[in-house]
Each structure stands twice: as C-alpha cells, then as structure tokens.
Design an enzyme around this catalytic site. Structure first.
Site, PDB file in Angstrom:
ATOM      1  CB  CYS A  53      -0.822   0.059   1.158  1.00  0.00           C
ATOM      2  SG  CYS A  53      -0.316  -0.216   2.745  1.00  0.00           S
ATOM      3  NE  ARG A  55       8.204   0.399  -0.242  1.00  0.00           N
ATOM      4  CZ  ARG A  55       8.816   1.406  -0.252  1.00  0.00           C
ATOM      5  NH1 ARG A  55       9.613   2.013  -1.158  1.00  0.00           N
ATOM      6  NH2 ARG A  55       8.925   2.257   0.993  1.00  0.00           N
TER       7      ARG A  55
END
Lengths: 427, 268
Positions: A53, A55
């Site tokens: 969430c 990268r």
C-alpha cells in the site's frame, strides 16, 4: 553493454499520494501476469514487481541502457486505472549502486512510512517468491533480494530500529509490558466506546490479553463493543464493583467529568492487595482523575504521556536509523563488487588465471622433488600440465561464451562460485 | 598463591562489570556474553580459592573479615549465575558484579594473613552458623539489587520517562524480590538459631546484647514483617524500600562483628 546492471522503477509514499498509488496498484491475482509481462519487455533480463500500500516498484536487471527504464515506466503508466493523470512526476528510477541501496533500505524498513515497521520485509519476501515462481527472476535478482533480506536481518539485530513502540496504542502495550510480566491472564476494563480506546484494546488483545470487560453509559453500546471483542459487558453503574479485577483500565469516554476517581482506585487497590494497576486515559478531555498517578502501585498515562513515549521512541529510531544506513552502505559496496564481476571476459580471464596459478604451484612442487630431470623432461611436464588445464577449461569457457543474455548471469555466477573466483568479502 | 588468585578474579570482575554496563546501556549482545564468561571464570577461580583457603586454614578461616567478604562475594556471584539459568536479567548482573568486585577488593585490602580464630570459637556450631547465615546474606544482597532495579523502574514509570535501556517488568522484579526475601529469611532464621547456639557454646549464654545480635534480630523482624505484610498489600515500592533497609541493618551488623572488639569476634 555486456555487464548486467540493476534498475528500480516505481513510486512510493515519498513521491505519490494514496490516490495515485491506488490507481497504479496491481490486483493481487495479477501479480504473476504482471511479472511475466515485465520480463517480456525489450531489454529486461529479470523482473519482480513489489506492490504494497506504500509502494509500487519494479525491481529488474538489464544489460541495456535508459530505454529499459522508459519501457518499464510506460508499462506502469498503461497499468494506471482511474482518472489517467500523468504518472511521470511521481515515478523515480534508480540505477546501479543507487538501486542496490534503495532495495536494501526498503527491506530494512528505512524507507517505510513508519521507519522500522516490521511488515515490509515479509511483503518483500512474498513478492520475490511470486516472481521466482513465475520464472521471471535469475541469478542477479536472486542474489540481490537475498542480500537485501540478510541486510534487513543485520539491521534488525545490530540496531534498535524496530525496538520501540511509535504509536499511541503500541506505546500503551509497551508500557503494559513494562509493568506486567505478560498479558496472558490479565484483565483489562474498557470504559467508554471511543475509537482510541477500542484501538488500544485491540492492540492489547493482539498481544495476548486474557480478559476484557467493557462498560459504557449506554449499556447497549457496551454490549455491541463486547460482542466485537468477545468481552464481558458490565452496566456502567456497576463498573466500580468489577474494578478490582482490572489490571489495566482504559478510559475512552467523552465525559467532561472524571469517571474514575482517586477514591475508587484506592478502594480497588485495597482489594487487589496492592497488585499494580495500569490506567490509560485516552479521552480528551481526560476522564481519569490525574491524582490517581500519585497512588502507590498505580501508573496513569494520558494521551499526551503516551504520545510523548511514542515520540521519544521515534527519535530513538531516527538515531538507530543512522546506524542502519551505515550498514546498508557497507553492504551495497560488497554487492556491487559482485555484480561488476558478472561479465564474460573478466570471468574467463579470472578462471584461466586461477587454473594457471594452481598448475604452476603444483608443477613447481613436483619439480622440486625431481631434481635430476633434464630440460627435455621438464618441458614435457610443462606441456602435459598445460594441456590438461586447457582441456578441462575448454567446455566451461565455450559454454560461458555461448550463453544468451537470459541465462548468462546464472552461469557466470555459478562459475565464480564453483571456482571461488570472488574475494571472500564480496556479496 | 591465594592473593594471586584473588587479584586475578578481581580483574575478571572488573571486566565483567564493565561488559555488563556496556550491555545494559547499549544493548550489545556480545558484551553480555563476554560479561557472563568473565563472571563465570571469576566464580570458578573464587571457588578454587575458597576451597584452597578452607583446606589450608580450616573452618576457622570463616572468622576473619577477609574471608567473610570473599565468601559473600563468592555466594552472591554463585547465586546470580544460578539465577541466570532461570531468568536472564542482565541489569541485575550490572549491579551484582560491581558489588562482588567491591567485596572482593575490600577483602583483598583487609587481608592479614592466615589468622587463627580464638580456640573457643572453634566449635562445630561455627560452620553450622556461618553457612546458612552467609547464604542468607547473599540472597538478601541479591534481593537488594533487585529492589534497586525495581525502584529505578518504578520512578521511570511514575515520571513517564522511559529509560534508554530495557529493564525487566515491575511484576517480574517484585516477584523475584519476594522469592529472594522468602528464601533469605528461611536461611537467615537458621543462621540466627545456630548463632545463638554457638554463642551458648562459646560464652555460656544465648543472648548477650551484642550489636550484631541486636541488629540481626531487628533485621529478622523487619523481614518477617515484610513477608507478612505482602499478603496485606505491601508490595512494590514499599517492599523494595524495606528490603534495602533490612539489608542496610545486616551490613551494619556484619561490620560491627568485625570492628570495635579487640580481636573482632563475637557471634550472633
């Protein structure tokens, strides 16, 4: 370009807001497919996508210059769903040492939103495994990721980066561990249904808390909360009766007056025969009388106290992070030396040199013992040993020269390892 | 030879103390290992020295301050190492080891050769008194170290400061303190009874208002009260403070045993 280089293209919480990251994020069941598509891109030798969430990054190895990065960036732009805003300002690319360093920092949780959080390493391992199962990784990514995992482990054991709680809820759990041996068998009482209180209760439960009692002015809501946490609901009027059972009391009521007073706690302590109590007041304004902290064997912490503990720990982590960065730099050099050696010609040269050195050494030993040999015999021995070495090396060297770019690094790495061609301190 | 052994173990205590402090303040695992190795080596040396001393001077050796101090150091370290198997508390080591160092150093300083006890003290009651009493002292010393850590910990928690180094939980410390005091009390009780029997054998009377007798009985009463009061809610800070007070009484009584009187002898 014959030497493999490493490349990371992607975006993270440092360059893109959540809605941008969400638009690019791949669905979980797409990952294998995405890996295969990336690997099929022109110039990409190996590829693994990492998608959390915080990268979306493509970790790859290539022998071709900047256009490979451009191809991967274009792939990510195509993948973007939603409004179709321009991704370019959010994308970064790291080459060579920078890329190596980036992956090591990500694995060590130095690039995380909360530095030192432990989840990222597991996620990275998972995404690497999925790429290898999809068959899109090779010798470089294998070595690179495993090195990243071991760097992360080193950082974890040699620095205190992950040692301390940095959120209010985790600070509460850490403080509970300062007071109590373990949470199993302990009872907590949750007064009020505020969000912070529920979060703290959840954290305590996750850390093994034995029993939870919930109470609230509106009994129905206490019952709801109790159902959610498998807790025991108690009517608000009766909670002082249950207070002596509570090792931990969490206040989470927006009351505007103190729901827990000094006298009540004193009474509970008497019944508890002085066993310690930990009072956590998460309400703003406060709902526990601050004078409670003056009682023996009671420790009262309010939101500010907990935030301070968390902030102190964050500062501590920042100091530890510097130590961790030094470890990363160290390891980047070692890995990069190894990567630099993954080239055909230098490997063949090193292989020949190694064999030649062995041949000379052994020949000299024998000649020292056969002092009465004439020059003709000596020359014959020279020819014989050289021929043996050449014959042995012929097939492996021919193989190294013929390999295509996909498998070459594998054979180069294997040759360097089998014949021990690298310095011991290289990756 | 004996003095050489003492000097060597003194050096090892110093190394162990330094390593414990480094470990507690920086969390380095290597320092912890080094500390334990040095401490174990020092203990082995001391064991050897104690055996040597007993075989050359006999039980009477237990009468000199030099031997009492080194016996105490030896017992404390032995107990700590034993405890280490069950509950590794490095911070306790950081207190126990300097204590053992100081005790060994003082014993080294007051060494005055192989003194012999006055013949009348050479009674079978002497070892029967000294062994449990000193084991009791050593356990109380350990309890005092635990109490000190407890008080430090408690202050931090009340003041809402978390120290730089990790300490055991209050509950662990309080529980350990209680168990130490209970064991120490049992042994100390035996020591007091055999001590009065020794006094009877030596001077013909069980009780003679010697400072060591008075102070020991005071300490005994205090510890008895402490154990009793626990069931009424006297735990934590109060228990830790009382443990320290009791131990202070014991130290004074031990000193009074060795100074003041002409040849420094009388037993309680």
């Amino acid at each position: 370009m014959s030497q493999p280089d490493v490349l990371i293209v992607g975006l993270s919480h440092r360059t893109a807001s959540l809605d941008v990251r969400e638009a690019v994020a791949f669905a979980d069941d797409q990952i294998e497919d995405v890996n295969r598509q990336l690997r099929a891109l022109e110039g990409v030798d190996e590829a693994a996508v990492v998608c959390t969430c915080n990268r979306v990054e493509v970790v790859s190895s290539t022998r071709h210059g900047p256009r490979v990065a451009e191809a991967i960036a274009a792939f990510l732009r195509r993948a973007e769903s939603g409004p179709g805003a321009d991704l370019s300002p959010h994308l970064y690319q790291y080459w060579g040492r920078e890329a190596v360093r980036h992956l090591f920092r990500v694995a060590s949780s130095l690039d995380s939103m909360v530095v030192g959080e432990p989840q990222i390493l597991g996620q990275l391992k998972q995404f690497y495994t999925r790429a290898s199962v999809a068959g899109t990784t090779g010798a470089v990514l294998h070595r690179w990721f495993h090195k990243a995992f071991s760097v992360a482990k080193r950082v974890r054991t040699e620095t205190g980066i992950a040692g301390r709680a940095v959120s209010v809820s985790s600070a509460a759990v850490a403080l509970a561990a300062d007071i109590f041996d373990h949470l199993a068998g302990k009872t907590a009482m949750l007064i009020g249904t505020g969000k912070m209180g529920a979060l703290a209760a959840r954290h305590l439960m996750a850390n093994g808390l034995g029993t939870l009692i919930a109470t609230n002015r509106t009994f129905d809501r206490a019952v709801d909360l109790a159902r959610e946490f498998q807790a025991t609901p108690v009517p608000f009027e009766q909670f002082p009766r249950y207070l002596p059972m509570a090792d931990i009391v969490i206040g989470s009521a927006a009351a505007g007056e103190f729901v827990l007073g000094e006298a009540q706690v004193q009474e509970a302590l008497r019944e508890r025969k002085g066993r310690p109590m930990f009072c956590i007041d998460l309400s703003v304004p406060r709902s526990f009388d601050p004078r409670i902290n003056a009682l023996d064997n009671v420790y009262l912490y309010d939101v500010d106290d907990l935030s301070r503990v968390a902030a102190d720990n964050l500062g501590e982590r920042a100091r530890e992070a510097e130590k961790a960065e030094a470890i990363v730099v160290d390891e980047v050099e070692a890995f990069y030396r190894w990567l630099g050696h993954l080239e055909v010609v230098p490997t063949i040269v090193a292989l020949r040199e190694k064999m030649e050195a062995i041949r000379r050494g052994e020949l000299q030993k024998t000649l020292n013992q056969l002092k009465d040999l004439g020059p003709r015999e000596r020359e014959l021995l020279e020819v014989l040993t050289t021929a043996i070495v050449n014959k042995i090396l012929h097939a492996p060297i021919a193989r190294l020269k013929q390999e295509d770019r996909r498998t070459e690094t594998f054979y180069l790495d294997a040759a360097r390892r089998l014949f021990d061609l690298d310095d011991k301190d290289d990756a | 030879m004996e003095l050489f052994l003492f000097a060597l173990s003194l050096g090892l205590y110093l190394v162990a103390a330094a390593a414990f402090i480094v470990h507690v303040t920086s969390g380095q695992a290597l320092a912890h290992r080094l500390a334990l190795v040095a401490l174990t080596a020092a203990f082995a040396l001391d064991t050897f020295a104690v055996v040597l001393r007993l075989s050359s001077v006999g039980v009477g050796a237990l009468g000199t301050l030099h031997d009492q101090l080194s016996l105490l150091a030896w017992l404390i370290v032995g107990l700590y190492l034993g405890l280490q198997w069950r509950a590794p508390l490095a911070v306790l080591g950081a207190l126990v080891t300097p204590l053992a160092f100081l005790l060994t150093l003082s014993s080294y300083v007051v060494f005055s050769g192989a003194e012999r006890l006055p013949a009348e003290l050479d009674s079978a009651w002497l070892p029967a008194h000294v062994a449990p009493a000193f084991l009791g002292y050593a356990i109380f010393a350990l309890a005092s170290c635990v109490s000190l850590v407890y008080l430090l910990r408690e202050r931090q928690l009340k003041a809402k400061r978390r120290g730089r180094f990790r300490l055991p939980s209050l509950e662990t410390l309080d529980d350990l303190n209680y168990r130490c005091v209970a064991w120490g009390f049992a042994l100390f009780t035996i020591g007091i009874v055999t001590g009065s029997l020794l006094a009877k054998a030596v001077s013909g009377t069980f009780w003679s208002w010697e400072p060591v007798q008075v102070l020991s009985v005071l300490a005994w009463l205090l510890y008895a009260a402490l154990l009793q009061a626990r069931s009424m809610g006297w735990r934590g800070r109060r228990a830790a403070t009382l443990t320290l007070v009791g131990f202070a009484l014991l130290i004074v009584s031990l000193i009074s045993l060795n100074v003041g009187l002409p040849h420094g002898r009388s037993f309680g």
